[in-house]
Design a protein around this motif. Structure first.
Motif, PDB file in Angstrom:
ATOM      1  N   MET A 229      28.275 -18.886  16.046  1.00  6.79           N
ATOM      2  CA  MET A 229      27.510 -19.741  14.608  1.00  6.79           C
ATOM      3  C   MET A 229      26.575 -18.429  14.141  1.00  6.79           C
ATOM      4  N   LEU A 230      25.588 -18.520  15.385  1.00  6.63           N
ATOM      5  CA  LEU A 230      24.211 -18.154  14.896  1.00  6.63           C
ATOM      6  C   LEU A 230      24.386 -16.721  14.894  1.00  6.63           C
ATOM      7  N   ALA A 231      25.542 -15.620  15.647  1.00  2.00           N
ATOM      8  CA  ALA A 231      25.784 -14.569  15.121  1.00  2.00           C
ATOM      9  C   ALA A 231      26.379 -14.101  13.829  1.00  2.00           C
ATOM     10  N   GLU A 232      26.606 -15.045  14.073  1.00  2.00           N
ATOM     11  CA  GLU A 232      28.643 -14.691  12.472  1.00  2.00           C
ATOM     12  C   GLU A 232      27.341 -14.855  11.252  1.00  2.00           C
ATOM     13  N   HIS A 233      25.697 -15.524  11.240  1.00  2.00           N
ATOM     14  CA  HIS A 233      24.968 -15.552  10.381  1.00  2.00           C
ATOM     15  C   HIS A 233      23.960 -14.566  10.362  1.00  2.00           C
ATOM     16  N   GLY A 234      24.074 -13.102  11.378  1.00  2.00           N
ATOM     17  CA  GLY A 234      22.437 -12.963  11.420  1.00  2.00           C
ATOM     18  C   GLY A 234      21.665 -13.016  12.061  1.00  2.00           C
ATOM     19  N   LEU A 235      21.673 -14.326  12.553  1.00  2.00           N
ATOM     20  CA  LEU A 235      20.569 -14.847  13.341  1.00  2.00           C
ATOM     21  C   LEU A 235      21.007 -15.008  15.023  1.00  2.00           C
ATOM     22  N   LYS A 236      19.593 -15.900  16.485  1.00  2.00           N
ATOM     23  CA  LYS A 236      19.427 -15.135  17.435  1.00  2.00           C
ATOM     24  C   LYS A 236      19.027 -16.552  17.383  1.00  2.00           C
ATOM     25  N   PRO A 237      19.521 -16.947  19.138  1.00  2.00           N
ATOM     26  CA  PRO A 237      18.819 -18.229  19.896  1.00  2.00           C
ATOM     27  C   PRO A 237      17.471 -18.781  19.138  1.00  2.00           C
ATOM     28  N   ASP A 238      16.630 -17.489  19.369  1.00  2.97           N
ATOM     29  CA  ASP A 238      15.079 -17.962  18.960  1.00  2.97           C
ATOM     30  C   ASP A 238      15.058 -18.158  17.655  1.00  2.97           C
ATOM     31  N   ASP A 239      15.986 -18.503  16.849  1.00  2.33           N
ATOM     32  CA  ASP A 239      15.611 -18.877  15.421  1.00  2.33           C
ATOM     33  C   ASP A 239      15.770 -20.782  15.494  1.00  2.33           C
ATOM     34  N   LEU A 240      16.529 -21.137  16.785  1.00  2.00           N
ATOM     35  CA  LEU A 240      16.816 -22.647  16.657  1.00  2.00           C
ATOM     36  C   LEU A 240      15.300 -22.829  17.185  1.00  2.00           C
ATOM     37  N   GLN A 241      15.108 -24.420  15.893  1.00  2.00           N
ATOM     38  CA  GLN A 241      13.609 -25.471  16.289  1.00  2.00           C
ATOM     39  C   GLN A 241      13.731 -26.396  16.978  1.00  2.00           C
ATOM     40  N   THR A 242      14.940 -26.852  17.608  1.00  5.19           N
ATOM     41  CA  THR A 242      15.135 -27.112  18.465  1.00  5.19           C
ATOM     42  C   THR A 242      14.533 -27.442  19.994  1.00  5.19           C
ATOM     43  N   PRO A 243      13.969 -28.771  20.367  1.00  4.97           N
ATOM     44  CA  PRO A 243      13.145 -28.056  21.867  1.00  4.97           C
ATOM     45  C   PRO A 243      13.582 -27.873  23.239  1.00  4.97           C
ATOM     46  N   PRO A 244      13.368 -26.834  23.495  1.00  8.12           N
ATOM     47  CA  PRO A 244      13.793 -26.615  24.659  1.00  8.12           C
ATOM     48  C   PRO A 244      14.203 -27.297  25.818  1.00  8.12           C
ATOM     49  N   ASP A 245      15.062 -27.851  26.588  1.00  4.59           N
ATOM     50  CA  ASP A 245      15.698 -28.980  26.947  1.00  4.59           C
ATOM     51  C   ASP A 245      16.616 -28.607  28.083  1.00  4.59           C
ATOM     52  N   LEU A 246      16.972 -29.239  29.084  1.00  6.36           N
ATOM     53  CA  LEU A 246      18.076 -29.504  29.674  1.00  6.36           C
ATOM     54  C   LEU A 246      19.628 -29.612  28.646  1.00  6.36           C
ATOM     55  N   PRO A 247      21.385 -29.244  29.406  1.00 11.62           N
ATOM     56  CA  PRO A 247      22.305 -29.775  29.298  1.00 11.62           C
ATOM     57  C   PRO A 247      21.939 -31.482  29.391  1.00 11.62           C
ATOM     58  N   LEU A 248      22.269 -32.610  28.097  1.00  8.71           N
ATOM     59  CA  LEU A 248      22.627 -33.715  28.319  1.00  8.71           C
ATOM     60  C   LEU A 248      22.921 -34.545  29.193  1.00  8.71           C
ATOM     61  N   ASP A 249      23.987 -33.309  29.495  1.00  8.50           N
ATOM     62  CA  ASP A 249      25.246 -34.250  30.342  1.00  8.50           C
ATOM     63  C   ASP A 249      24.815 -33.883  31.906  1.00  8.50           C
ATOM     64  N   PRO A 250      24.219 -34.945  32.382  1.00  8.43           N
ATOM     65  CA  PRO A 250      23.296 -35.128  34.236  1.00  8.43           C
ATOM     66  C   PRO A 250      24.473 -33.971  34.810  1.00  8.43           C
ATOM     67  N   VAL A 251      25.912 -33.660  35.412  1.00  8.22           N
ATOM     68  CA  VAL A 251      26.486 -33.521  35.823  1.00  8.22           C
ATOM     69  C   VAL A 251      26.222 -31.794  35.649  1.00  8.22           C
ATOM     70  N   GLN A 252      26.257 -31.660  34.008  1.00  9.36           N
ATOM     71  CA  GLN A 252      26.086 -30.287  33.450  1.00  9.36           C
ATOM     72  C   GLN A 252      24.512 -30.074  34.153  1.00  9.36           C
ATOM     73  N   ALA A 253      23.652 -30.507  34.060  1.00  9.72           N
ATOM     74  CA  ALA A 253      22.334 -30.479  34.011  1.00  9.72           C
ATOM     75  C   ALA A 253      22.467 -29.567  35.318  1.00  9.72           C
ATOM     76  N   GLU A 254      22.866 -30.790  36.392  1.00 10.73           N
ATOM     77  CA  GLU A 254      22.618 -29.734  37.743  1.00 10.73           C
ATOM     78  C   GLU A 254      22.786 -28.883  37.760  1.00 10.73           C
ATOM     79  N   THR A 255      24.324 -28.235  37.028  1.00  9.08           N
ATOM     80  CA  THR A 255      24.817 -27.202  37.280  1.00  9.08           C
ATOM     81  C   THR A 255      23.997 -26.112  36.526  1.00  9.08           C
ATOM     82  N   TYR A 256      23.808 -26.470  36.111  1.00 11.73           N
ATOM     83  CA  TYR A 256      23.203 -25.660  34.995  1.00 11.73           C
ATOM     84  C   TYR A 256      21.600 -24.746  35.969  1.00 11.73           C
TER      85      TYR A 256
END
Length: 325
Positions: A101-128
């Motif tokens: 979605m970002l790339a489709e509009h000439g954007l990149k992940p660095d443009d996001l102003q969300t705070p750095p975080d781990l995956p919300l799902d605890p199982v996914q967070a462990e895998t990550y």
């Protein structure tokens, strides 16, 4: 004009107990809160606590934010629109689509102003973490919403650096959509955990908003959001999340949780509910939601699955968190 200071609940009488914590036959704790159930015609069928008092719905406001993005002119549909209204689990398919979605509009992940975080799902967070992942803005559960917000700014020539400012054209439109959908003015303006402006409304207004979305005319922004969320619930939440289970297994249901133990649900005929647990404990969400769904007449195996909240003593189940209304 809304206030930036929310009314304090401290001067209100204690809200009723919505869930109790029972261990070894002994009630060791309680979770108080407020809840409202709306009948199909929109009338209040059940009110517990103070459901008209303003609360911050947190991520339960995301359908309204997604509708504002559509109204602002961004043409989203399918999984992309569902992800724009998501508190995603940070699974690979979520993050891949955010990047797309970002790339489709000439954007990149660095443009996001969300705070750095781990995956919300605890199982996914462990895998990550096991794979060497670190906290990143794109992994934060609101990154799909932020990607859509940035995309509509690019589409309209709006400033992307200030897209989270309450005075930004997009955020002013979000406030209008929230008030219109809820049928009441925004009572207070705050900042959500992801950094986006957050609009306070009552639980009655929140339930009314979800009812508005499922009953909206086909093709309207509200109905498009509801339809995308219901068609692609795994993008709204994740593979191990109650919102996904409910929307997948009870066709036509619109469901969205929010931080601090907020939940809103609407059935396709207009019946709806919304509640908030006062102490913000998400462990009470499932039992309270299951009980409220039962009051709405939802009879499906998924209700029991959502409502199951066992308490363990070592490796043995010795109690449960259960609804108390």
């Amino acid at each position: 004009m809304t206030s930036s200071i929310a009314p304090s609940p401290s001067s209100s009488p204690a809200h009723p107990v919505l869930a109790e914590v029972v261990r070894s036959g002994f009630t060791e704790g309680h979770h108080r809160g407020s809840l409202v159930v709306l009948a199909a015609d929109g009338s209040v069928e059940l009110a517990l606590g103070a459901p008209a008092a303003p609360v911050f719905p947190r991520s339960s406001n995301k359908p309204m934010q997604a509708a504002a993005i559509l109204r602002a002119g961004l043409d989203l549909s399918g999984e992309r629109l569902a992800l724009a209204a998501a508190s995603h689990s940070g699974e690979d398919f979520h993050l891949d689509l955010v990047r797309t979605m970002l790339a489709e509009h000439g954007l990149k992940p660095d443009d996001l102003q969300t705070p750095p975080d781990l995956p919300l799902d605890p199982v996914q967070a462990e895998t990550y973490l096991a794979a060497g992942g670190v906290r990143e803005p794109i992994t934060m559960n609101c990154s799909g919403k932020h990607a859509a917000m940035l995309a509509v700014c690019v589409r309209n020539g709006w400033d992307t650096a200030t897209y989270l400012d309450p005075s930004h054209p997009l955020q002013r439109l979000v406030g209008e959509v929230v008030a219109e959908s809820a049928g009441e003015p925004v009572a207070a303006l705050g900042t959500d955990g992801c950094g986006a402006p957050l609009m306070a409304i009552g639980l009655v207004g929140l339930a009314r908003a979800f009812r508005t979305f499922v009953l909206a005319e086909p093709g309207s922004a509200e109905r498009r959001v509801a339809d995308a969320m219901r068609a692609h619930p795994e993008y709204v939440a994740g593979t191990r999340r109650p919102d996904t289970w409910l929307m997948r297994e009870v066709p036509g249901t619109l469901s969205k949780m929010g931080a601090e133990a907020v939940q809103a649900v609407a059935l396709p005929d207009g019946r709806a509910l919304a509640f908030k647990i006062d102490d913000g404990s998400t462990r009470a969400l499932g039992p309270v939601l299951a009980r409220a769904l039962g009051l709405l007449g939802v009879d499906a195996p998924v209700v029991s699955r959502i409502g199951s909240a066992p308490l363990m003593g070592g490796a043995v189940e010795v109690g449960e968190i259960r609804a108390a209304f």
